[in-house]
Design a protein around this motif. Structure first.
Motif, PDB file in Angstrom:
ATOM      1  N   ALA A 154       0.828  -1.216   0.000  1.00  0.00           N
ATOM      2  CA  ALA A 154       0.000   0.000   0.000  1.00  0.00           C
ATOM      3  C   ALA A 154       0.855   1.256   0.000  1.00  0.00           C
ATOM      4  N   ALA A 155       1.893   1.288  -0.840  1.00  0.00           N
ATOM      5  CA  ALA A 155       2.704   2.499  -0.950  1.00  0.00           C
ATOM      6  C   ALA A 155       1.821   3.687  -1.314  1.00  0.00           C
ATOM      7  N   VAL A 156       0.879   3.463  -2.214  1.00  0.00           N
ATOM      8  CA  VAL A 156      -0.148   4.453  -2.535  1.00  0.00           C
ATOM      9  C   VAL A 156      -1.486   3.963  -2.003  1.00  0.00           C
ATOM     10  N   ALA A 157      -1.891   2.777  -2.433  1.00  0.00           N
ATOM     11  CA  ALA A 157      -3.090   2.090  -1.952  1.00  0.00           C
ATOM     12  C   ALA A 157      -2.940   0.637  -2.370  1.00  0.00           C
ATOM     13  N   PRO A 158      -3.614  -0.302  -1.687  1.00  0.00           N
ATOM     14  CA  PRO A 158      -3.538  -1.697  -2.109  1.00  0.00           C
ATOM     15  C   PRO A 158      -3.919  -1.854  -3.579  1.00  0.00           C
ATOM     16  N   SER A 159      -3.301  -2.820  -4.244  1.00  0.00           N
ATOM     17  CA  SER A 159      -3.455  -2.955  -5.685  1.00  0.00           C
ATOM     18  C   SER A 159      -4.912  -3.110  -6.114  1.00  0.00           C
ATOM     19  N   ALA A 160      -5.679  -3.932  -5.410  1.00  0.00           N
ATOM     20  CA  ALA A 160      -7.075  -4.136  -5.796  1.00  0.00           C
ATOM     21  C   ALA A 160      -7.837  -2.816  -5.774  1.00  0.00           C
ATOM     22  N   ASP A 161      -7.570  -1.981  -4.780  1.00  0.00           N
ATOM     23  CA  ASP A 161      -8.264  -0.698  -4.689  1.00  0.00           C
ATOM     24  C   ASP A 161      -7.843   0.233  -5.823  1.00  0.00           C
ATOM     25  N   LEU A 162      -6.555   0.259  -6.159  1.00  0.00           N
ATOM     26  CA  LEU A 162      -6.103   1.087  -7.280  1.00  0.00           C
ATOM     27  C   LEU A 162      -6.720   0.626  -8.593  1.00  0.00           C
ATOM     28  N   ILE A 163      -6.777  -0.689  -8.791  1.00  0.00           N
ATOM     29  CA  ILE A 163      -7.343  -1.225 -10.027  1.00  0.00           C
ATOM     30  C   ILE A 163      -8.804  -0.822 -10.162  1.00  0.00           C
ATOM     31  N   LEU A 164      -9.573  -0.955  -9.094  1.00  0.00           N
ATOM     32  CA  LEU A 164     -10.993  -0.627  -9.164  1.00  0.00           C
ATOM     33  C   LEU A 164     -11.216   0.878  -9.232  1.00  0.00           C
ATOM     34  N   TRP A 165     -10.438   1.672  -8.489  1.00  0.00           N
ATOM     35  CA  TRP A 165     -10.565   3.128  -8.577  1.00  0.00           C
ATOM     36  C   TRP A 165     -10.262   3.621  -9.987  1.00  0.00           C
ATOM     37  N   SER A 166      -9.224   3.052 -10.622  1.00  0.00           N
ATOM     38  CA  SER A 166      -8.846   3.527 -11.960  1.00  0.00           C
ATOM     39  C   SER A 166      -9.949   3.261 -12.975  1.00  0.00           C
ATOM     40  N   ARG A 167     -10.853   2.330 -12.699  1.00  0.00           N
ATOM     41  CA  ARG A 167     -11.993   2.077 -13.592  1.00  0.00           C
ATOM     42  C   ARG A 167     -13.230   2.866 -13.169  1.00  0.00           C
ATOM     43  N   LEU A 201       4.395   7.531 -12.403  1.00  0.00           N
ATOM     44  CA  LEU A 201       4.215   8.399 -11.247  1.00  0.00           C
ATOM     45  C   LEU A 201       4.868   7.762 -10.033  1.00  0.00           C
ATOM     46  N   ASP A 202       5.860   8.438  -9.469  1.00  0.00           N
ATOM     47  CA  ASP A 202       6.510   7.989  -8.237  1.00  0.00           C
ATOM     48  C   ASP A 202       5.882   8.765  -7.085  1.00  0.00           C
ATOM     49  N   ALA A 203       5.023   8.093  -6.335  1.00  0.00           N
ATOM     50  CA  ALA A 203       4.292   8.760  -5.245  1.00  0.00           C
ATOM     51  C   ALA A 203       4.157   7.808  -4.073  1.00  0.00           C
ATOM     52  N   LYS A 204       3.852   8.371  -2.905  1.00  0.00           N
ATOM     53  CA  LYS A 204       3.676   7.565  -1.697  1.00  0.00           C
ATOM     54  C   LYS A 204       2.650   8.238  -0.790  1.00  0.00           C
ATOM     55  N   SER A 205       1.732   7.436  -0.272  1.00  0.00           N
ATOM     56  CA  SER A 205       0.758   7.940   0.687  1.00  0.00           C
ATOM     57  C   SER A 205       1.404   8.048   2.064  1.00  0.00           C
ATOM     58  N   ASP A 206       1.272   9.203   2.669  1.00  0.00           N
ATOM     59  CA  ASP A 206       1.725   9.420   4.042  1.00  0.00           C
ATOM     60  C   ASP A 206       0.484   9.754   4.861  1.00  0.00           C
ATOM     61  N   ARG A 207      -0.149   8.725   5.394  1.00  0.00           N
ATOM     62  CA  ARG A 207      -1.426   8.911   6.084  1.00  0.00           C
ATOM     63  C   ARG A 207      -1.242   9.676   7.396  1.00  0.00           C
ATOM     64  N   LYS A 208      -0.118   9.472   8.044  1.00  0.00           N
ATOM     65  CA  LYS A 208       0.113  10.179   9.304  1.00  0.00           C
ATOM     66  C   LYS A 208       0.153  11.684   9.065  1.00  0.00           C
ATOM     67  N   ALA A 209       0.782  12.091   7.959  1.00  0.00           N
ATOM     68  CA  ALA A 209       0.868  13.518   7.644  1.00  0.00           C
ATOM     69  C   ALA A 209      -0.328  14.007   6.839  1.00  0.00           C
ATOM     70  N   GLY A 210      -1.155  13.064   6.354  1.00  0.00           N
ATOM     71  CA  GLY A 210      -2.332  13.448   5.583  1.00  0.00           C
ATOM     72  C   GLY A 210      -2.022  13.919   4.184  1.00  0.00           C
ATOM     73  N   VAL A 211      -0.939  13.387   3.578  1.00  0.00           N
ATOM     74  CA  VAL A 211      -0.551  13.859   2.252  1.00  0.00           C
ATOM     75  C   VAL A 211      -0.214  12.691   1.329  1.00  0.00           C
ATOM     76  N   LEU A 212      -0.385  12.940   0.043  1.00  0.00           N
ATOM     77  CA  LEU A 212       0.127  12.066  -1.009  1.00  0.00           C
ATOM     78  C   LEU A 212       1.366  12.747  -1.555  1.00  0.00           C
ATOM     79  N   ARG A 213       2.521  12.189  -1.264  1.00  0.00           N
ATOM     80  CA  ARG A 213       3.790  12.806  -1.674  1.00  0.00           C
ATOM     81  C   ARG A 213       4.148  12.356  -3.091  1.00  0.00           C
ATOM     82  N   VAL A 214       4.222  13.295  -3.976  1.00  0.00           N
ATOM     83  CA  VAL A 214       4.628  13.012  -5.354  1.00  0.00           C
ATOM     84  C   VAL A 214       6.115  13.314  -5.475  1.00  0.00           C
TER      85      VAL A 214
END
Length: 365
Positions: free
Chosen positions: A44-57, A314-327
């Motif tokens: 879940a560097a960004v989000a779990p794969s299944a969630d990314l796949i379904l969101w992208s659709r 896109l090289d990005a990472k979710s930082d939930r503690k900080a509340g940001v998506l770091r690109v």
């Protein structure tokens, strides 16, 4: 006579089959049914794969809790072999389950641990669903492996029994999977198909979901990337060899509304790296297993699709503690036009909104 396709034709076939045009699908079950499989890789560097796949659709209406409800309560979706699948595909998998395990080592190990197997099935029947850690290791013969499964007898047995269809994955949570006897997860009134009928229908559905595929491909342990002699034979300009294409999709080649999408590294559109290079001319490698100093695009770089072409990562990472998506970076395979840059930036912002995170490190669209 083989159908002759340009690479543009081949790309449109693939993108439309994978529901990545402007015409979005209606819901989660419809999406999984059309894709046939959705990868469950939990990184879940960004989000779990299944969630990314379904969101992208599906876009912003998709929420992971809705998928969990369909799996755990409605039983409209199930997990097998590392993928989510529509429950309507269960009859197509039962013949393969009956042939599992396929390796001689696994068959011999199961036979040597028949008492252990019966004890586990009885415990699940009486107390399930259970985690692997809830099952005492009472193996008569320990599982031997050079990898992480060595001596993990309870987990190894459960994994085999899931593949055999005797056990099913009932649910998942932050601690992992819960297992139960299959008849409490799978429906009882399942049509019985022969091995040949099931294999043919699976190949037909696979081709529909891919749009274009090879007759033969690199062997995969559970989900092939080839389709045999299903569909129409085709040749693609600039790509060697023969292909198979979905005949119905050929009639709708020009009816493709383009859009921009950020894909999971485990997305089915990019999973077959050879096809990805032959049809899209796109080089991609998941680098999460590489040392940081050897990465070109990032730990969990998302392929960027614009229309029917891949344009970057896109090289990005979710930082939930900080509340940001770091690109960290948007890698452009070729310099973006203003139109492409606006579309990509807008999609990154959409990803942040869906995640509930502020995007930092990328310009606003």
């Amino acid at each position: 006579m083989a159908v002759r396709l340009t690479r543009d034709d081949a790309r449109r076939l693939a993108v439309r089959a994978q529901l990545l045009t402007g015409e979005r699908p209606a819901g989660i079950v419809e999406t999984i049914d059309a894709l046939t499989i959705v990868n469950i890789e939990p990184t879940a560097a960004v989000a779990p794969s299944a969630d990314l796949i379904l969101w992208s659709r599906l876009g912003w209406p998709y929420q992971p809790a809705d998928l969990m409800r369909l799996v755990e309560e409605d039983r409209a979706v199930f997990e097998w072999g590392g993928f989510y699948r529509a429950m309507t595909d269960l009859p197509l998998l039962l013949p393969e389950m009956r042939q599992r395990p396929q390796s001689a080592q696994a068959r011999e190990w199961l036979a040597a641990n028949e008492v252990f197997r019966r004890e586990v099935m009885a415990r699940l029947r009486a107390e399930g669903p259970l985690r692997a850690s809830d099952i005492p290791d009472a193996a008569q013969v320990s599982w031997r492996s050079s990898g992480w499964t060595n001596n993990r007898n309870s987990m190894q047995l459960l994994e085999m029994l899931v593949l055999c269809g005797d056990v099913a994955i009932s649910s998942r949570d932050a601690a992992g999977r819960l297992f139960d006897v299959a008849d409490r997860v799978y429906p009882a009134d399942v049509p019985i198909l022969s091995d040949e009928e099931a294999a043919r229908e699976r190949a037909e559905r696979r081709l529909t979901s891919l749009g274009i595929a090879r007759t033969k491909g690199i062997a995969q342990p559970l989900e092939p990337v080839d389709v045999g002699e299903i569909g129409e034979e085709a040749v693609v300009d600039g790509a060697e060899g023969r292909w198979r294409v979905d005949a119905d999709a050929l009639a709708r080649l020009d009816d493709v509304a383009p859009r921009t999408a950020l894909l999971s590294p485990f997305d089915r559109l990019v999973f077959d790296r050879r096809r990805l290079e032959e049809i899209f001319g796109y080089e991609y490698l998941l680098e999460m297993y590489k040392p940081a100093a050897q990465r070109r695009w990032g730990y969990f770089a998302l392929p960027i699709l614009h229309g029917d072409r891949f344009v970057g990562k896109l090289d990005a990472k979710s930082d939930r503690k900080a509340g940001v998506l770091r690109v960290h970076a948007v890698h452009e395979d070729e310099p973006f036009s203003d139109e492409v840059r606006r579309a990509v930036d807008a999609e990154i912002q959409e990803l942040g909104r869906w995640l509930g995170l502020e995007v930092v490190g990328a310009p606003a669209p």
